[in-house]
Design a protein around this motif. Structure first.
Motif, PDB file in Angstrom:
ATOM      1  N   PRO A   1       0.804  -1.224   0.000  1.00 23.88           N
ATOM      2  CA  PRO A   1       0.000   0.000   0.000  1.00 23.88           C
ATOM      3  C   PRO A   1       0.839   1.276   0.000  1.00 23.88           C
ATOM      4  O   PRO A   1       0.352   2.333  -0.395  1.00 23.88           O
TER       5      PRO A   1
ATOM      6  N   VAL B   1      -4.122  -2.332  -9.306  1.00 28.37           N
ATOM      7  CA  VAL B   1      -4.552  -2.449  -7.911  1.00 28.37           C
ATOM      8  C   VAL B   1      -5.106  -1.097  -7.465  1.00 28.37           C
ATOM      9  O   VAL B   1      -4.494  -0.056  -7.707  1.00 28.37           O
ATOM     10  N   ASN B   2      -6.271  -1.133  -6.833  1.00 30.62           N
ATOM     11  CA  ASN B   2      -6.887   0.074  -6.277  1.00 30.62           C
ATOM     12  C   ASN B   2      -7.214  -0.177  -4.812  1.00 30.62           C
ATOM     13  O   ASN B   2      -7.915  -1.132  -4.491  1.00 30.62           O
ATOM     14  N   TRP B   3      -6.696   0.674  -3.951  1.00 30.86           N
ATOM     15  CA  TRP B   3      -6.930   0.584  -2.508  1.00 30.86           C
ATOM     16  C   TRP B   3      -8.110   1.455  -2.123  1.00 30.86           C
ATOM     17  O   TRP B   3      -8.315   2.524  -2.679  1.00 30.86           O
TER      18      TRP B   3
ATOM     19  N   TRP C   1      -8.630  -3.811  -0.973  1.00 33.37           N
ATOM     20  CA  TRP C   1      -8.166  -3.443  -2.297  1.00 33.37           C
ATOM     21  C   TRP C   1      -8.817  -4.357  -3.326  1.00 33.37           C
ATOM     22  O   TRP C   1      -9.342  -5.411  -3.003  1.00 33.37           O
TER      23      TRP C   1
ATOM     24  N   GLU D   1      -3.534   3.871  -6.262  1.00 32.67           N
ATOM     25  CA  GLU D   1      -3.762   3.240  -7.563  1.00 32.67           C
ATOM     26  C   GLU D   1      -2.409   2.809  -8.102  1.00 32.67           C
ATOM     27  O   GLU D   1      -1.519   3.632  -8.269  1.00 32.67           O
TER      28      GLU D   1
END
Length: 60
Positions: free
Chosen positions: A21, A44-46, A53, A26
């Motif tokens: 993270p 990957v999107n948190w 995510w 993003e």
């Protein structure tokens, strides 16, 4: 670091990866399949609080 999983976009094999993270909310990077060595583009999107995510994989 969080452990993640993705299916290879080329051969469908299950793959393991680690997601950090600290690299941003993003992320987009290429990781080779552990079975067929094909390059997979991972996105990957948190969530805002970094509690969860989502990950998408596709062909590079």
């Amino acid at each position: 670091m969080q452990q993640g999983h993705f299916s290879c976009s080329f051969c469908g094999a299950a793959n393991h990866t680690f997601i950090d993270p600290s690299q941003g909310m993003e992320q987009e990077y290429v990781e080779d399949c552990q079975t067929c060595c094909a390059p997979n583009l991972l996105r990957v999107n948190w969530q805002d609080d970094l509690s969860a995510w989502t990950m998408e994989s596709g062909e590079e």
